[in-house]
Design an enzyme around this catalytic site. Structure first.
Site, PDB file in Angstrom:
ATOM      1  N   ASP A  52       0.861  -1.201  -0.265  1.00  0.00           N
ATOM      2  CA  ASP A  52       0.118   0.063   0.164  1.00  0.00           C
ATOM      3  C   ASP A  52       0.889   1.317   0.015  1.00  0.00           C
ATOM      4  O   ASP A  52       1.988   1.595   0.556  1.00  0.00           O
ATOM      5  CB  ASP A  52      -0.870  -0.012   1.432  1.00  0.00           C
ATOM      6  CG  ASP A  52      -1.986   0.731   1.210  1.00  0.00           C
ATOM      7  OD1 ASP A  52      -1.950   1.866   0.956  1.00  0.00           O
ATOM      8  OD2 ASP A  52      -3.117   0.306   1.334  1.00  0.00           O
ATOM      9  N   ARG A  92      -0.689   4.472   0.247  1.00  0.00           N
ATOM     10  CA  ARG A  92      -1.744   5.684   0.365  1.00  0.00           C
ATOM     11  C   ARG A  92      -1.055   6.345   1.406  1.00  0.00           C
ATOM     12  O   ARG A  92      -1.534   7.429   1.380  1.00  0.00           O
ATOM     13  CB  ARG A  92      -3.002   4.939   0.562  1.00  0.00           C
ATOM     14  CG  ARG A  92      -3.749   4.610  -0.736  1.00  0.00           C
ATOM     15  CD  ARG A  92      -5.099   4.062  -0.200  1.00  0.00           C
ATOM     16  NE  ARG A  92      -4.924   2.687   0.311  1.00  0.00           N
ATOM     17  CZ  ARG A  92      -6.317   2.200   0.788  1.00  0.00           C
ATOM     18  NH1 ARG A  92      -7.115   2.618   0.686  1.00  0.00           N
ATOM     19  NH2 ARG A  92      -6.047   0.866   1.334  1.00  0.00           N
TER      20      ARG A  92
END
Ligand SMILES: [Zn+2]
Length: 422
Positions: free
Chosen positions: A334, A336
């Site tokens: 990830d 983000r």
């Protein structure tokens, strides 16, 4: 007058100070006059007080328009009648340099906040725009038809249109604050940003006097259900979702993940929460904050490669291999990094989210660690999860995402299997 596009002329480097005339930025100052405007103009080099330029990733399209001869380099936006439809702030959070580091709190009101500077010839552009819209979604119409939502004629029409205030926000990064959020030095952040963008912004390493960067990335869009000013009132019930873009599901209804069902479920919760009691609502306010972070900010190419790797692996697409396949392709699970996400909530003056419609612990932790209280966490009803998305759902629950139900064990993960490619 600028030369014709394509005509020979000297290249204007931004890597060294371009003379006098730049207005100072004092990030986190309490008033726009003390803070000073963000000037990312490409016209008057001497006026620039930031690294990069406006419009995020769309700055490249603006360059194409200039190169193609379609846009005059010296075009200046006529801001007549463009002011926000709703007044947002100012809030005390705007004057806290650590609370907001990735957007310009005065970005929506530059035309009034910096009117004298604009009149003096500075090219100052809004980085936030606030307008009104009617949003019409099949899932909301279905909720009306099934009696889950009741039109009230104000927030929700008979036809199922929800009336919203929406705001578009471009990223404006204050580099010292961004570095602190990520626990690295500002020098390291500047150097890595410079190197990993292929040397796109030399000022990152040559102009330590410029602390603000307009990064070439996507921004955020807010959809507000009810009165935007109520967001800052902890006594008014706030239903909110912070959603990261997933074009395949959000727009095209691809069933491998839960993104659109999550989004439309949250919109339904926001509408109901904001509606008056006479329509079965709770008289509160709702917020969807939508971030352009496609495919966990890994991008769609990476995302589709991962889909193939998942579905072609020996044993098929199982929940126990969900994160491993992403990491094989992307190097991480990830990207983000929710550290900057709460800034927009502070821009709205939010101090308490009564109902957070999300199962992500990363989002929950980022919000609460930034000083915003969260009451109830609202989960997606199981009947809204598409069959092929069970792989993602089970993998997330096993990885510690919030669930009020049973956390799947190793056996359960092996047994949760998605569709093949054919
Ligand atoms: Zn998705």
């Amino acid at each position: 007058m600028p030369p014709e596009p394509g005509a020979p002329r000297h290249i204007r480097l931004t890597s060294h100070a371009g003379g006098t005339g730049a207005l100072p930025i004092r990030w986190g100052a309490a008033t726009p006059a003390e803070r000073g405007p963000v000037v990312g103009t490409t016209m008057q080099r001497g006026h620039r007080n930031v690294i990069g330029t406006h419009s995020g990733s769309y700055s490249v399209y603006r360059a194409l328009a200039v190169a193609a001869g379609a846009l005059a380099r010296d075009h200046r936006a006529d801001l007549t009648n463009t002011s926000p439809t709703d007044e947002i702030g100012p809030y005390p959070q705007w004057g806290d340099p650590e609370r907001i580091v990735s957007l310009d709190p005065w970005g929506a009101t530059v035309a009034s906040a910096f009117a004298s500077e604009i009149a003096a010839g500075y090219d100052i552009r809004p980085t936030i725009a606030v307008t009104k819209a009617h949003v019409i979604l099949p899932e909301v119409i279905e909720a009306v038809q099934k009696g889950r939502l009741k039109p009230d004629g104000q927030l929700l029409t008979e036809g199922g249109a929800a009336l919203v205030t929406k705001a578009a926000i471009e990223p404006v990064w204050w580099l010292p604050g961004v570095a602190r959020r990520f626990g690295c030095s500002e020098a390291d952040l500047r150097r890595v940003l410079f190197e990993e963008t292929g040397g796109m912004y030399p000022e990152l390493v040559t102009r330590s006097d410029l602390g603000v960067f307009l990064p070439p990335i996507g921004g955020q869009t807010l959809y507000i259900f009810g009165d935007a000013r109520d967001l800052a009132d902890p006594a008014v019930e706030l239903t909110a979702r912070v959603h990261d873009e997933c074009n395949g599901s959000d727009v095209f209804g691809s069933d491998i993940c839960t993104c659109r069902p999550y989004l439309t479920h949250a919109i339904e919760e926001c509408i109901r929460g904001a509606q008056p009691a006479s329509a079965g609502g709770r008289g509160g306010v709702g917020l969807i904050s939508y971030s352009r972070k496609e495919g966990r900010a890994l991008g769609e190419v990476t995302k589709f490669l991962v889909y193939n790797a998942r579905k072609r692996q020996v044993g098929g697409d199982t929940a126990d291999q969900y994160f491993a396949r992403t990491e094989c392709v992307a190097g991480v699970q990830d990207m983000r990094f929710q550290e900057l996400m709460p800034d927009v909530l502070h821009w709205l003056g939010i101090r308490r989210i009564h109902r957070l419609v999300s199962m992500s612990n990363m989002k929950y932790d980022a919000i609460t660690q930034s000083g915003i209280e969260v009451g109830e966490r609202v989960n997606i009803p199981p009947e809204l999860i598409p069959a092929d998305a069970q792989v993602e759902m089970m993998a997330k629950m096993a990885a510690g995402y919030f669930t009020p139900g049973v956390v799947p064990d190793e056996q359960g993960l092996k047994q949760t299997r998605g569709r093949g490619l054919e």
